[in-house]
Design a protein around this motif. Structure first.
Motif, PDB file in Angstrom:
ATOM      1  N   THR A 259      56.812  20.098  24.265  1.00  0.00           N
ATOM      2  CA  THR A 259      56.158  18.847  23.890  1.00  0.00           C
ATOM      3  C   THR A 259      56.290  17.800  24.982  1.00  0.00           C
ATOM      4  OG1 THR A 259      56.591  19.300  21.544  1.00  0.00           O
ATOM      5  CG2 THR A 259      56.077  17.037  22.149  1.00  0.00           C
ATOM      6  N   LEU A 260      57.514  17.609  25.499  1.00  0.00           N
ATOM      7  CA  LEU A 260      57.714  16.594  26.522  1.00  0.00           C
ATOM      8  C   LEU A 260      57.004  16.945  27.820  1.00  0.00           C
ATOM      9  CD1 LEU A 260      61.472  15.653  25.951  1.00  0.00           C
ATOM     10  CD2 LEU A 260      59.428  14.456  25.184  1.00  0.00           C
TER      11      LEU A 260
ATOM     12  N   ARG B 292      57.902  23.380  13.627  1.00  0.00           N
ATOM     13  CA  ARG B 292      59.132  24.151  13.793  1.00  0.00           C
ATOM     14  C   ARG B 292      59.114  25.410  12.927  1.00  0.00           C
ATOM     15  NH1 ARG B 292      62.049  19.018  14.018  1.00  0.00           N
ATOM     16  NH2 ARG B 292      62.478  19.194  11.777  1.00  0.00           N
ATOM     17  N   GLU B 293      58.617  25.289  11.705  1.00  0.00           N
ATOM     18  CA  GLU B 293      58.551  26.453  10.825  1.00  0.00           C
ATOM     19  C   GLU B 293      57.582  27.493  11.367  1.00  0.00           C
ATOM     20  OE1 GLU B 293      59.694  28.692   7.512  1.00  0.00           O
ATOM     21  OE2 GLU B 293      60.516  26.848   8.356  1.00  0.00           O
ATOM     22  N   LEU B 294      56.442  27.049  11.873  1.00  0.00           N
ATOM     23  CA  LEU B 294      55.482  27.979  12.467  1.00  0.00           C
ATOM     24  C   LEU B 294      56.078  28.700  13.669  1.00  0.00           C
ATOM     25  CD1 LEU B 294      52.019  26.140  12.411  1.00  0.00           C
ATOM     26  CD2 LEU B 294      52.575  28.331  11.354  1.00  0.00           C
ATOM     27  N   LEU B 295      56.780  27.957  14.496  1.00  0.00           N
ATOM     28  CA  LEU B 295      57.365  28.554  15.686  1.00  0.00           C
ATOM     29  C   LEU B 295      58.422  29.588  15.319  1.00  0.00           C
ATOM     30  CD1 LEU B 295      57.136  28.286  18.771  1.00  0.00           C
ATOM     31  CD2 LEU B 295      59.045  26.693  18.692  1.00  0.00           C
ATOM     32  N   ASP B 296      59.148  29.340  14.236  1.00  0.00           N
ATOM     33  CA  ASP B 296      60.169  30.298  13.805  1.00  0.00           C
ATOM     34  C   ASP B 296      59.550  31.555  13.197  1.00  0.00           C
ATOM     35  OD1 ASP B 296      62.127  28.586  14.635  1.00  0.00           O
ATOM     36  OD2 ASP B 296      62.466  27.691  12.663  1.00  0.00           O
TER      37      ASP B 296
ATOM     38  N   LEU C 107      61.279  28.392  26.395  1.00  0.00           N
ATOM     39  CA  LEU C 107      61.327  26.950  26.200  1.00  0.00           C
ATOM     40  C   LEU C 107      61.251  26.594  24.720  1.00  0.00           C
ATOM     41  CD1 LEU C 107      58.985  25.741  29.064  1.00  0.00           C
ATOM     42  CD2 LEU C 107      61.465  25.725  29.018  1.00  0.00           C
ATOM     43  N   SER C 108      61.955  25.538  24.352  1.00  0.00           N
ATOM     44  CA  SER C 108      61.949  25.079  22.967  1.00  0.00           C
ATOM     45  C   SER C 108      60.719  24.231  22.704  1.00  0.00           C
ATOM     46  CB  SER C 108      63.214  24.271  22.691  1.00  0.00           C
ATOM     47  OG  SER C 108      63.201  23.081  23.466  1.00  0.00           O
TER      48      SER C 108
END
Length: 492
Positions: A225-226, A202-206, A219-220
């Motif tokens: 992931t799903l 999550r930190e990398l994505l932010d 997409l989140s």
């Protein structure tokens, strides 16, 4: 002379006794000093251990080594096959070939940016700040320096994010991933020992500034992931994952997230102890339990209504049962999650006792597998529970097993029906024989009834006692002279 000899012997004896007493005293003193020394050494050793600093258990722990008793059943279900994520399998010889591929994905994350050095600096700073918390997520000691751990988080995290983007949404597959790799990558990235904490991703994505305008920028992380892992259970890759949004903030890693996405929506007050296991499919169907394929995409959401048992479809395409083995191992180690996957595995273990049970489930559209035979599928299901401890506390399947199915199964009607089906209608040959026997018995009864009717008609002319007396008189009467045959007499 004799008296002197006796006196000398007495003196010698006294000297020996004195020496013996001295020896015993020396032994006592030596033993006492030795015992005191042992006591002192033991005390010093225990004090050293007591004063030693023991690392405190962190509330962040979520990545564990699989217990040895589970690993000995199917070790390959827990070890990564082609790619290493995290510190536990970092540097394994058979996984080094994928390090080059991970670097290629890492270049793709920063390669298209004009100021990639600035972006990389931001990523490194964020990972350095996150390093202590991320390290505390691993149950075993991580023997990596601070720089090595940060390097691992950046490389592995960028590889995972870029892989999810390319495979999960932007395109059907990645140009860097060969076709045979994708199913193996899915299984590797879902294994308990091969996880990167979700806080890192999550930190990398932010931090990473993604300038792409394709679908993957919208997409989140949860959706990506799903969509990536849904093929493990043959779920629709375009399913709406909004139902699991509430649990996203509490998931620890990929395995925990996917497990949460297939759990039933059940309240804690609905959980009770499940003292008994469910009967096999053959026994249930013989007793009249009706099986239905549920349309719910949550694999663990098993429901019942009286004698109707609704089970979501289960797809088995891995002869090691990787997904369920790792979910069970995670529940066995992580105290914060309920043992729902464990209860599900034990539920299916009770349902499946033979290949015939798998055949019934397959006919109903509930179980699908690509293991070659129903016997192999039954063996796989039965081995999933081997060396797994589960006491049935707080089972979410209590209502299904105890309140509905078990109550019906123990009823008088169900037991009578099960006995009849088991002994007289177990297959079509026995069934035809049973029907033929019943038909023959029916004809025999008709014939007997007709004979009784004729007898009753004859009894109207003569009394019953007359027939009875004639029957007894035949025992004492002489045989009558046979009447000669006229034709035989003429021949003579």
């Amino acid at each position: 002379m004799a008296g002197r000899n006796i006196w000398g012997l007495k003196q010698l004896r006294l000297q020996m006794l004195c020496k013996r007493g001295n020896f015993e005293a020396i032994c006592r003193r030596w033993s006492s000093s030795t015992s005191s020394q042992v006591h002192g050494n033991c005390k010093a050793s225990l004090l050293k251990k007591l004063n030693a600093k023991i690392p405190e258990e962190s509330d962040n722990v979520c990545v564990y080594r699989v217990p040895a008793k589970l690993r000995q059943v199917e070790a390959e279900a827990y070890d990564p096959s082609i790619v290493s994520i995290g510190p536990y399998h970092r540097g394994d010889r058979h996984l080094k070939e994928m390090e080059e591929l991970k670097l290629k994905f890492f270049h793709r994350v920063f390669g298209s940016k004009q100021e990639r050095e600035v972006e990389l600096e931001r990523v490194i700073s964020a990972m350095e700040e996150l390093e202590p918390k991320a390290r505390s997520c691993y149950a075993d000691e991580v023997k990596l320096s601070r720089d090595e751990f940060v390097d691992m988080m950046v490389i592995d995290g960028c590889f995972i994010l870029q892989l999810l983007r390319e495979v999960g949404s932007c395109r059907s597959s990645s140009s860097l991933v060969q076709r045979w790799m994708l199913p193996t990558l899915r299984r590797d990235l879902i294994k308990l020992e091969n996880q990167l904490p979700m806080i890192v991703l999550r930190e990398l994505l932010d931090v990473i500034d993604d300038s792409s305008q394709c679908e993957c920028s919208v997409l989140s992380l949860q959706d990506l992931t799903l969509k990536f892992f849904n093929p493990l259970l043959q779920r629709d890759s375009h399913m709406n994952a909004a139902g699991a949004t509430a649990t996203m903030s509490r998931t620890c890693h990929f395995l925990d997230l996917f497990r949460s996405s297939i759990l039933p929506e059940i309240q804690d007050q609905d959980r009770k102890r499940q003292p008994r296991m469910i009967q096999s499919i053959t026994e249930l169907t013989e007793a009249g339990v009706m099986l239905e394929k549920s349309q719910n995409d949550r694999a663990l959401d098993i429901q019942s209504e009286g004698r109707v048992l609704k089970i979501p479809p289960l797809h088995i395409d891995d002869h090691r049962g990787t997904l369920f083995r790792n979910m069970v191992a995670f529940e066995q180690c992580h105290k914060k999650c309920k043992p729902d996957a464990t209860a599900y595995v034990f539920f299916f273990d009770g349902l499946v006792n033979s290949e015939g049970d798998v055949e019934i489930l397959h006919y109903k559209g509930i179980v699908h597998h690509s293991l070659g035979s129903n016997k192999e599928a039954a063996n796989l299901v039965n081995k999933l529970c081997k060396e797994v401890d589960w006491d049935g506390e707080e089972s979410y399947l209590h209502k299904v097993v105890c309140d509905d199915i078990d109550v019906y199964f123990m009823s008088r009607y169900a037991r009578l029906r099960a006995r009849l089906v088991h002994y007289y209608f177990s297959n079509w040959v026995v069934g035809i024989s049973t029907v033929a026997g019943l038909f023959a018995l029916y004809l025999t009864l008709i014939q007997t009834g007709c004979g009784v009717a004729d007898t009753l008609e004859a009894l109207k002319e003569n009394s019953f006692w007359a027939y009875l007396s004639d029957s007894f008189s035949l025992l004492f009467s002489r045989p009558s002279t046979p009447i000669p045959d006229p034709e035989y007499s003429n021949q003579e």
